[in-house]
Design a protein around this motif. Structure first.
Motif, PDB file in Angstrom:
ATOM      1  N   LEU A 134       0.879  -1.141  -0.122  1.00 30.87           N
ATOM      2  CA  LEU A 134      -0.058  -0.126   0.022  1.00 30.87           C
ATOM      3  C   LEU A 134       0.952   1.301  -0.057  1.00 30.87           C
ATOM      4  O   LEU A 134       0.446   2.212  -0.583  1.00 30.87           O
TER       5      LEU A 134
ATOM      6  N   ALA B  48      -2.039  -2.745   9.270  1.00 31.10           N
ATOM      7  CA  ALA B  48      -2.804  -1.358   8.991  1.00 31.10           C
ATOM      8  C   ALA B  48      -2.063  -0.383   9.988  1.00 31.10           C
ATOM      9  O   ALA B  48      -1.731   0.650  10.011  1.00 31.10           O
TER      10      ALA B  48
ATOM     11  N   PRO C  42      -5.617  -6.217  -0.164  1.00 34.40           N
ATOM     12  CA  PRO C  42      -5.574  -4.881   0.443  1.00 34.40           C
ATOM     13  C   PRO C  42      -5.719  -3.763  -0.360  1.00 34.40           C
ATOM     14  O   PRO C  42      -6.392  -2.822  -0.174  1.00 34.40           O
ATOM     15  N   GLN C  43      -4.923  -3.869  -1.679  1.00 37.80           N
ATOM     16  CA  GLN C  43      -5.092  -2.852  -2.650  1.00 37.80           C
ATOM     17  C   GLN C  43      -6.482  -2.728  -3.301  1.00 37.80           C
ATOM     18  O   GLN C  43      -7.149  -1.661  -3.477  1.00 37.80           O
TER      19      GLN C  43
ATOM     20  N   VAL D  73      -9.479  -3.623  -1.768  1.00 43.33           N
ATOM     21  CA  VAL D  73     -10.169  -2.945  -0.750  1.00 43.33           C
ATOM     22  C   VAL D  73     -10.008  -1.520  -0.516  1.00 43.33           C
ATOM     23  O   VAL D  73     -10.778  -0.535  -0.307  1.00 43.33           O
ATOM     24  N   LYS D  74      -8.613  -1.307  -0.596  1.00 44.64           N
ATOM     25  CA  LYS D  74      -8.397   0.210  -0.610  1.00 44.64           C
ATOM     26  C   LYS D  74      -9.079   0.846  -1.704  1.00 44.64           C
ATOM     27  O   LYS D  74      -9.329   2.171  -1.468  1.00 44.64           O
ATOM     28  N   SER D  75      -9.248   0.432  -2.768  1.00 47.74           N
ATOM     29  CA  SER D  75      -9.846   1.015  -3.960  1.00 47.74           C
ATOM     30  C   SER D  75     -11.322   1.356  -3.838  1.00 47.74           C
ATOM     31  O   SER D  75     -12.035   2.338  -4.428  1.00 47.74           O
TER      32      SER D  75
ATOM     33  N   THR E 155      -6.902   3.772   5.886  1.00 45.12           N
ATOM     34  CA  THR E 155      -5.922   2.528   5.974  1.00 45.12           C
ATOM     35  C   THR E 155      -6.528   1.674   6.956  1.00 45.12           C
ATOM     36  O   THR E 155      -6.368   0.403   7.020  1.00 45.12           O
TER      37      THR E 155
ATOM     38  N   THR F 225      -9.431  -0.312   5.799  1.00 40.09           N
ATOM     39  CA  THR F 225      -8.723  -1.346   4.845  1.00 40.09           C
ATOM     40  C   THR F 225      -8.234  -2.663   5.541  1.00 40.09           C
ATOM     41  O   THR F 225      -8.521  -3.809   5.261  1.00 40.09           O
TER      42      THR F 225
ATOM     43  N   SER G  68     -10.460  -5.877   4.892  1.00 42.98           N
ATOM     44  CA  SER G  68      -9.603  -7.177   4.207  1.00 42.98           C
ATOM     45  C   SER G  68      -9.552  -8.353   5.242  1.00 42.98           C
ATOM     46  O   SER G  68      -9.428  -9.437   4.712  1.00 42.98           O
TER      47      SER G  68
END
Length: 445
Positions: free
Chosen positions: A49, A170, A274-275, A277-279, A284, A287, A291
């Protein structure tokens, strides 16, 4: 999948007491080790991330570096498992924990793509042998009728790691700038400590073979030895494989392909989750929470699936069904899209439930086919070559993501692999070695 009458038999008190004592003594130790393994194996996904931005990595570079772990794993797996079979699990598993802990911590100090590739490759070499070593180790201690549920308990440590790990990771990312280190560097350093602790715990508490178990009564050791010898005789009455023959056996290679396919989807999803979900546009901290969510459901599914497979004695359709559930969840994402994050999470939950239910039941199949050194080599072969899917999945995801700018299309590509696994497995058909010894009387005969 109705339970066969041949599989219903009363459990004698001696059997119940022995299995209960072994499970409480060994399974928690093995679970803690696997918790550490999965924490170190997939924490790179969370590190990405911020590490990708700090080091200028594209999705392709990151996916290749995350996946190259499995090239080192592949090269060292077979010799590692053969050494474990010779020197014993206690010393060798402790060695694995120590070396991968040190090397995983060194990931904090990579500075470019090549240093990232090299360290990840070496972490794979160091960790090689842990998972197949435990699969082999369980065959030394548990009769076949208990093996799938024990594998499910052991494997649940990976799911627990995937629940707790993202939340911890995180928080560690928030240490950015402390003592002049980036948050992702603190993540790698902090999460390298548990395997070093478990190295010492393993040396002190793990027991190699039942004959060394002073914590079992003599009658319990005798019962276990008799049961395991009877099962081994049953396998070898059909065919006894030598090591070389096992490594050339077509069924072993087809099972390897099945395991390869499930690892393509498994690690492709885990590394980039994680990426993904971050979208959704969350923080953080959120996320980390989101996740972890799919694996809360996956933990329940895995334990139930393993219990149900042991109860019915059926393996093939349990594994194939889990593969298809995983594929359906991944494929659904392309039709849902990121505009509906709640539905995307439902699809990812279904994919995780299917994915995490595959391995515990799958491993009851090769361990029912092989014994002795052939089991050590065959299990290592399936795991090492099959885990090359852990290289292909993240790398393919990164390539597709860079080429299409779409995570959902990348997930659809991952969905194809477990479908192939299900088709291959069903096409293989049933093997008589998967049948359990039906009763205590069969051992006495």
């Amino acid at each position: 999948m109705a339970e066969s009458p041949a599989l219903r038999h009363p459990v004698e008190p001696l059997e119940r007491e022995t299995i209960h004592r072994i499970a409480w003594r060994l399974i928690p130790l093995l679970m803690l080790g696997y918790f550490c393994a999965y924490l170190d194996r997939v924490n790179v996904g969370f590190a990405g991330l911020t590490m990708n931005r700090d080091l200028g990595f594209s999705a392709t570079v990151f996916g290749f570096g995350a996946g190259i772990f499995f090239i080192g794993y592949f090269l060292a797996e077979l010799p590692s498992n053969l050494i474990l079979n010779r020197v014993g699990a206690r010393v060798w598993i402790a060695r694995i924990l120590f070396t991968w802990g040190i090397l995983s911590g060194l990931t904090a100090f990579v500075w470019d793509a090549w240093s990232f590739y090299i360290v990840r490759f070496l972490v794979g070499v160091a960790e090689a042998g842990f998972y197949p070593g435990v699969v082999l180790y369980l065959t030394w201690w548990f009769p076949s009728s208990y093996r799938t549920r024990m594998m499910a308990l052991f494997q649940s440590a990976s799911v627990i790691s995937l629940i707790i790990g993202p939340i911890i990771s995180a928080e560690l990312l928030k240490l950015d700038g402390v003592s002049g280190l980036h948050g992702w560097q603190w993540l790698f350093l902090a999460e390298a400590v548990p395997p070093l602790v478990m190295c010492v715990v393993t040396l002190l508490l793990l027991t190699d073979r039942p004959r060394h178990a002073t914590w079992l009564r003599p009658d319990q050791r005798d019962w276990l030895d008799g049961r395991l010898q009877a099962e081994r005789a049953q396998r070898e009455s059909i065919h006894r494989y030598e090591l070389g023959e096992a490594l050339r056996n077509p069924r072993v290679w087809w099972l390897t392909l099945v395991y390869f396919g499930q690892n393509v989807s498994n690690y492709g999803l885990l590394i980039f989750l994680p990426q993904i979900v971050k979208s959704f546009g969350v923080s953080t901290t959120m996320t980390g929470v989101l996740s972890a969510l799919p694996f809360v459901f996956a933990a329940v599914a895995m334990l139930y699936w393993g219990w149900h497979s042991d109860r019915t004695g059926e393996r093939t359709y349990h594994v194939a069904g889990a593969c298809l559930l995983c594929a359906a969840g991944l494929a659904a994402c392309v039709f849902i899209g990121f505009e509906r994050p709640a539905l995307m999470m439902v699809a990812l939950i279904l994919a995780a439930m299917g994915q995490q239910s595959i391995a515990p039941t799958f491993w009851s199949m090769p361990t029912a086919l092989l014994s002795g050194t052939a089991a050590a080599g065959g299990i290592a072969l399936i795991n090492s070559v099959g885990n090359l899917g852990g290289f292909v999945g993240p790398y393919a995801f990164g390539l597709v993501r860079d080429a299409t700018a779409s995570d959902t299309i990348a997930l659809l590509c991952l969905a194809a692999a477990p479908v192939v696994s299900a088709i291959v497995l069903v096409s293989l058909g049933h093997d008589r070695r998967l049948e359990r010894i039906p009763s205590q009387a069969a051992i006495a005969e």
